[in-house]
Design a protein around this motif. Structure first.
Motif, short mmCIF file in Angstrom:
data_model
loop_
_atom_site.label_atom_id
_atom_site.label_comp_id
_atom_site.label_asym_id
_atom_site.label_seq_id
_atom_site.Cartn_x
_atom_site.Cartn_y
_atom_site.Cartn_z
N VAL A 165 -1.46 4.87 87.17
CA VAL A 165 -2.13 3.76 86.31
C VAL A 165 -1.26 3.07 85.45
CG1 VAL A 165 -3.75 3.01 84.32
CG2 VAL A 165 -4.38 4.70 86.28
N TRP A 221 1.21 1.17 88.03
CA TRP A 221 0.51 0.14 88.36
C TRP A 221 0.30 -1.17 87.45
CZ3 TRP A 221 -4.06 -2.40 86.66
CH2 TRP A 221 -4.77 -3.19 87.75
N ALA A 222 -0.02 -0.82 86.19
CA ALA A 222 -0.22 -1.83 85.05
C ALA A 222 1.30 -2.41 84.86
CB ALA A 222 -0.43 -1.18 83.76
N SER A 270 2.08 -4.72 87.73
CA SER A 270 1.05 -5.86 87.83
C SER A 270 1.63 -6.90 86.76
CB SER A 270 -0.22 -5.52 87.79
OG SER A 270 -0.76 -4.64 88.51
N LEU A 271 2.08 -6.32 85.65
CA LEU A 271 2.37 -7.38 84.55
C LEU A 271 3.81 -8.07 84.80
CD1 LEU A 271 1.42 -5.54 81.46
CD2 LEU A 271 0.22 -7.32 82.20
#
Length: 291
Positions: free
Chosen positions: A45, A48-49, A52-53
């Motif tokens: 997680v 992924w964050a 993504s950012l």
């Protein structure tokens, strides 16, 4: 711990020596898969964050750079059609001066005028950016309008489709000059006072003529959509469609055209002449007494 170590060694020896341990290992892997997924979930997680950012920031920055690049390239391409036709007309003028690139800045749409009878918009560039009243505004396709009022951080732009807006244009194909006026509709302009015998056709590109010094010459304005000849009238009814995306564009170019030199006799060239030189020229051009 010792028991686990012995059991692990026995399992490794059995897996190495016997093929029957292969389905057992597959079953054990299926059993421990949810545990492995639960253990690795927080790390996945977080990764992924972070991705993504970072990807979102990179995409936003790349999108901004690409929009500016598209506007810059469109600004250069817009003049190619006019320059090609002009090159044919000026091929014999070897001393013709080279056209300079016109500086510009980019702007973005802030709001549209809610008045249905007025075609105006507000952009995010103002006096602090060097914007001035009468400055030409372009989009990626052609002329959008001109600045009518300027504040510190924003400016109001009058669109070419407004009924109160008119500008001098010329047919790119043959150089005929006319005046294009807005009709109050985004998709229609009216070409005024076109003689019935004028060589103007449907599909002709209308570009800025440069007359009056407000708009630099050679920028696309509209394309002729219809030409109606009335046998009983001296002028033809000519309609054109703006090439700019007046209802969809959100990013624009503000041009900084060069200043137009003053005409003679109005504080321009004659104001810098020596009075003695003017008097000598008058005497030279005056008729002699013998004549």
């Amino acid at each position: 711990m010792l028991l686990c170590a012995v059991l692990a060694a026995a399992l490794m020896f059995a897996d190495l020596r016997f093929t029957r341990m292969e389905p057992v290992r597959a079953q054990l892997s299926t059993l421990v898969a949810p545990i492995q997924w639960a253990v690795s979930l927080p790390s996945d997680v977080l990764n992924w964050a972070a991705l993504s950012l970072s990807d979102q920031r990179e995409l936003v920055e790349e999108n901004r750079r690409l929009r500016e690049q598209i506007l810059t390239l469109s600004h250069r391409v817009q003049r190619m059609a006019s320059l090609t036709a002009e090159n044919v007309r000026l091929r014999e003028l070897l001393s013709a001066t080279r056209e300079r690139d016109i500086p510009f800045i980019t702007a973005e749409l802030l709001s549209l005028d809610p008045d249905p009878f007025s075609h105006r918009m507000v952009i995010d560039r103002g006096r602090r950016d060097g914007v001035f009243v009468g400055q030409p505004v372009m989009d990626a396709a052609g002329l959008v309008g001109q600045v009518t009022s300027v504040s510190a951080y924003a400016s109001r732009v009058l669109l070419v489709a407004d009924a109160s807006h008119a500008l001098p244009v010329q047919v790119n194909r043959n150089g005929l000059r006319f005046v294009a006026q807005g009709t109050g509709q985004y998709d229609a302009l009216s070409v005024l006072h076109v003689p019935d015998t004028a060589d103007i056709r449907e599909g002709d590109l209308l570009v800025t003529s440069g007359l009056a010094g407000r708009f630099p010459p050679g920028y696309p304005v509209a394309r002729v959509s219809s030409v109606v000849h009335d046998p009983g009238q001296p002028f033809a009814r000519v309609d054109a469609r703006p090439v700019a995306q007046l209802q969809r564009a959100r990013h624009f170019l503000l041009l900084f055209p060069p200043e137009v030199p003053e005409a003679p006799g109005r504080g321009g060239w004659t104001a810098r002449l020596d009075p003695a030189a003017i008097e000598a020229a008058i005497e030279l051009m005056a008729p002699r007494e013998e004549e």
